[in-house]
Design a protein around this motif. Structure first.
Motif, PDB file in Angstrom:
ATOM      1  N   GLY A 195      31.220  46.235   2.873  1.00  0.00           N
ATOM      2  CA  GLY A 195      31.797  45.278   3.816  1.00  0.00           C
ATOM      3  C   GLY A 195      31.900  45.774   5.240  1.00  0.00           C
ATOM      4  N   ALA A 196      31.239  46.893   5.553  1.00  0.00           N
ATOM      5  CA  ALA A 196      31.282  47.392   6.931  1.00  0.00           C
ATOM      6  C   ALA A 196      30.647  46.410   7.906  1.00  0.00           C
ATOM      7  N   ASN A 197      29.739  45.570   7.414  1.00  0.00           N
ATOM      8  CA  ASN A 197      29.078  44.596   8.284  1.00  0.00           C
ATOM      9  C   ASN A 197      30.029  43.527   8.803  1.00  0.00           C
ATOM     10  N   LEU A 198      31.223  43.410   8.216  1.00  0.00           N
ATOM     11  CA  LEU A 198      32.193  42.420   8.685  1.00  0.00           C
ATOM     12  C   LEU A 198      32.762  42.777  10.056  1.00  0.00           C
ATOM     13  N   GLY A 199      32.559  43.995  10.485  1.00  0.00           N
ATOM     14  CA  GLY A 199      33.003  44.392  11.822  1.00  0.00           C
ATOM     15  C   GLY A 199      34.492  44.632  11.891  1.00  0.00           C
ATOM     16  N   ASP A 200      35.179  43.827  12.721  1.00  0.00           N
ATOM     17  CA  ASP A 200      36.611  44.037  12.915  1.00  0.00           C
ATOM     18  C   ASP A 200      37.463  42.948  12.289  1.00  0.00           C
ATOM     19  N   ASP A 201      36.858  42.087  11.441  1.00  0.00           N
ATOM     20  CA  ASP A 201      37.594  40.958  10.864  1.00  0.00           C
ATOM     21  C   ASP A 201      36.977  40.611   9.518  1.00  0.00           C
ATOM     22  N   SER A 202      37.810  40.513   8.491  1.00  0.00           N
ATOM     23  CA  SER A 202      37.301  40.199   7.151  1.00  0.00           C
ATOM     24  C   SER A 202      36.879  38.745   6.996  1.00  0.00           C
ATOM     25  N   LYS A 203      37.190  37.911   7.978  1.00  0.00           N
ATOM     26  CA  LYS A 203      36.865  36.463   7.965  1.00  0.00           C
ATOM     27  C   LYS A 203      37.674  35.707   6.918  1.00  0.00           C
ATOM     28  N   VAL A 204      38.729  36.308   6.391  1.00  0.00           N
ATOM     29  CA  VAL A 204      39.456  35.677   5.288  1.00  0.00           C
ATOM     30  C   VAL A 204      40.152  34.393   5.714  1.00  0.00           C
ATOM     31  N   ASP A 205      40.533  34.268   6.979  1.00  0.00           N
ATOM     32  CA  ASP A 205      41.256  33.074   7.419  1.00  0.00           C
ATOM     33  C   ASP A 205      40.421  31.811   7.297  1.00  0.00           C
ATOM     34  N   GLN A 206      39.101  31.955   7.187  1.00  0.00           N
ATOM     35  CA  GLN A 206      38.238  30.789   7.017  1.00  0.00           C
ATOM     36  C   GLN A 206      38.354  30.191   5.615  1.00  0.00           C
ATOM     37  N   TYR A 207      38.940  30.920   4.683  1.00  0.00           N
ATOM     38  CA  TYR A 207      38.903  30.519   3.274  1.00  0.00           C
ATOM     39  C   TYR A 207      40.288  30.373   2.665  1.00  0.00           C
ATOM     40  N   VAL A 208      41.273  30.063   3.499  1.00  0.00           N
ATOM     41  CA  VAL A 208      42.646  29.935   3.021  1.00  0.00           C
ATOM     42  C   VAL A 208      43.019  28.485   2.742  1.00  0.00           C
ATOM     43  N   ASP A 209      42.649  27.570   3.613  1.00  0.00           N
ATOM     44  CA  ASP A 209      43.106  26.184   3.501  1.00  0.00           C
ATOM     45  C   ASP A 209      42.612  25.496   2.234  1.00  0.00           C
ATOM     46  N   ASP A 210      41.425  25.863   1.761  1.00  0.00           N
ATOM     47  CA  ASP A 210      40.875  25.206   0.567  1.00  0.00           C
ATOM     48  C   ASP A 210      40.901  26.134  -0.644  1.00  0.00           C
ATOM     49  N   HIS A 227      33.440  33.990   0.424  1.00  0.00           N
ATOM     50  CA  HIS A 227      32.712  35.138   0.956  1.00  0.00           C
ATOM     51  C   HIS A 227      31.431  35.387   0.167  1.00  0.00           C
ATOM     52  N   ALA A 228      31.522  35.259  -1.160  1.00  0.00           N
ATOM     53  CA  ALA A 228      30.332  35.469  -1.986  1.00  0.00           C
ATOM     54  C   ALA A 228      29.334  34.331  -1.808  1.00  0.00           C
ATOM     55  N   GLU A 229      29.817  33.095  -1.787  1.00  0.00           N
ATOM     56  CA  GLU A 229      28.938  31.935  -1.651  1.00  0.00           C
ATOM     57  C   GLU A 229      28.181  31.970  -0.321  1.00  0.00           C
ATOM     58  N   ASP A 230      28.854  32.423   0.726  1.00  0.00           N
ATOM     59  CA  ASP A 230      28.237  32.470   2.055  1.00  0.00           C
ATOM     60  C   ASP A 230      27.578  33.816   2.337  1.00  0.00           C
ATOM     61  N   ASP A 231      27.546  34.696   1.343  1.00  0.00           N
ATOM     62  CA  ASP A 231      26.850  35.983   1.434  1.00  0.00           C
ATOM     63  C   ASP A 231      27.310  36.787   2.654  1.00  0.00           C
ATOM     64  N   LEU A 232      28.623  36.909   2.805  1.00  0.00           N
ATOM     65  CA  LEU A 232      29.185  37.550   3.988  1.00  0.00           C
ATOM     66  C   LEU A 232      29.295  39.067   3.877  1.00  0.00           C
ATOM     67  N   VAL A 233      29.374  39.594   2.653  1.00  0.00           N
ATOM     68  CA  VAL A 233      29.739  41.004   2.474  1.00  0.00           C
ATOM     69  C   VAL A 233      28.549  41.801   1.969  1.00  0.00           C
ATOM     70  N   GLU A 234      28.100  42.730   2.787  1.00  0.00           N
ATOM     71  CA  GLU A 234      27.036  43.641   2.391  1.00  0.00           C
ATOM     72  C   GLU A 234      27.655  44.974   1.982  1.00  0.00           C
ATOM     73  N   GLY A 235      27.280  45.476   0.825  1.00  0.00           N
ATOM     74  CA  GLY A 235      27.785  46.774   0.387  1.00  0.00           C
ATOM     75  C   GLY A 235      29.290  46.818   0.372  1.00  0.00           C
TER      76      GLY A 235
END
Length: 431
Positions: free
Chosen positions: A299-314, A289-297
């Motif tokens: 984290g309200a900009n994430l909308g309705d999903d924290s996107k965490v499932d993208q970063y589980v497998d690795d 999340h930090a490397e891809d600069d996903l979270v502003e302030g």
């Protein structure tokens, strides 16, 4: 406890009133702030599930649930030994039915539930159904030593109006003869005794107003817009189980669910004193999340999903590369079923309770709903990250291991939330 000061803002005054409790707090709150009438209840309109809150409370612009701002947990024990009798059951039923009549099932009125422990059901000769997953609470890591909540039941009250929470409590436990115009004909405390009273709050701005507590460093570091002390938004609808998913679909308690409730103390000196925003994002969400600069302030900009499932497998590769692992990505490994559905519905809220003393400390009440307690325990095991500590020396038992360095489990209890039809002192196998 903080005294009630006429100079306090409305929101701060109300939070202080709930924390203090009692007749004087209720009187002060009613006297200052009940400008609009509180909607009354229609018992026939109440949902069959006690945990059916989502469609009756507010949502943000992304559809995320906004839990009621003011929350109260009452842990209670039956006054008599052995199983409850018909008189006690009738008393509890009438006390809860009074709340049904007094308040609309909404954030403007009152949403509430009563849940029962394994210790309560052990009062009966007959056992719970074999497939009902409700064990006694236990420690879930080698580095925690919680006190276990094994009281008979926990009553959970929640509303956006502090005076509603206080008035409902007074109707259940106090000397108040009416609540919101409804006569109180029976009190919960005619059959049970309150063992522990615990309060809390959640919502943008509320933690910032209450950050003068032990565990939060000086300088007012909690962001004004944050709903939680650690400075980030949580409870994204895309990362929450649905109420349907956590509902028991068979057996005598079909329509109910199980509830785990933990109390955690927070020590955020290093969180705010040593971690910058990027490092906080790494440890709260994931290094990705930090490397891809996903979270502003927050984290309200994430909308309705924290996107965490993208970063589980690795996750192990990320831990090795960045020397730390995220709380959300660890927990997500245990929080998905084989079809990818989220297993837990989290309804946590902040507090300044120091259970057993009047000291104000940064703490968190963490209720979760799930079909069986083993699902909660699996998520907690994943959150411990012990497999990751074996893969890289940079991630240790607490250090660089999500947010484990900053939270300390003090209490834990497991409960069954029956469907509404069985909420009043149920037997283990109600017909």
């Amino acid at each position: 406890m903080q005294p009630l000061d006429d100079g306090l803002s409305r929101r701060r005054f109300c939070k202080a009133a709930v924390a203090v409790g009692g007749a004087s707090a209720l009187s002060a709150c009613l006297g200052r702030f009940r400008d609009e009438p509180v909607p009354t209840g229609d018992p026939d309109a109440k949902p069959a599930r006690q945990h059916a809150w989502r469609e009756h409370i507010r949502h943000d612009d992304h559809g995320n649930s906004l839990l009621p701002e003011h929350q109260l947990l009452l842990y209670v024990d039956l006054d008599a030994d052995g199983p409850p009798g018909d008189d006690a059951r009738a008393t509890v039923n009438e006390a809860l039915s009074t709340l049904d009549r007094a308040y609309e099932w909404s954030n403007d009125g009152l949403v509430f539930s009563v849940a029962y422990s394994r210790a309560y059901f052990d009062r009966f000769d007959r056992s719970l159904p074999d497939d009902l997953d409700l064990p006694e609470p236990r420690a879930l890591s080698g580095f925690e030593t919680p006190t276990f909540d094994t009281q008979d039941a926990v009553v959970h009250l929640a509303s956006d109006n502090a005076d509603v929470v206080l008035e409902a409590e007074a109707g259940l436990t106090g000397d108040r003869g009416t609540i919101n115009g409804e006569d109180v004909t029976a009190r919960l405390t005619d059959a049970v005794t309150v063992d522990s009273r615990r309060t809390g709050f959640v919502g943008a701005g509320l933690p910032a107003q209450r950050q003068d507590a032990e565990g939060i460093p000086e300088g007012n570091p909690v962001p004004e817009e944050s709903p939680l002390f650690m400075g980030f938004k949580a409870g994204f609808v895309g990362n929450q189980a649905t109420e349907d998913y956590v509902t028991l679909d068979s057996g005598p308690f079909a329509g109910g669910t199980t509830k785990a409730v933990a109390n955690l103390r927070q020590r955020l000196g290093d969180w705010y004193g040593e971690q910058d925003h990027r490092e906080q994002v790494m440890e709260m969400f994931s290094p990705g999340h930090a490397e891809d600069d996903l979270v502003e302030g927050i984290g309200a900009n994430l909308g309705d999903d924290s996107k965490v499932d993208q970063y589980v497998d690795d996750i192990v590769d990320q831990a090795r590369e960045f020397g730390r692992v995220g709380h959300a990505q660890k927990a997500a490994r245990g929080n998905r079923d084989e079809d990818g559905n989220v297993r837990l519905l989290r309804r946590h809220f902040e507090s300044t309770d120091d259970i057993g003393s009047d000291q104000k400390v940064a703490s968190l009440h963490f209720p979760t709903l799930q079909r069986g307690i083993s699902e909660f325990e699996a998520v907690r095991e994943a959150m411990n990250g012990t497999d990751i500590t074996a893969e890289t020396p940079a991630v240790r038992q607490r250090v660089n291991n999500g947010i484990l360095e900053y939270i300390f489990v003090r209490r834990r209890g497991y409960f069954l939330v029956p469907p509404r039809r069985h909420r009043s002192l149920p037997t283990p196998r109600p017909e």
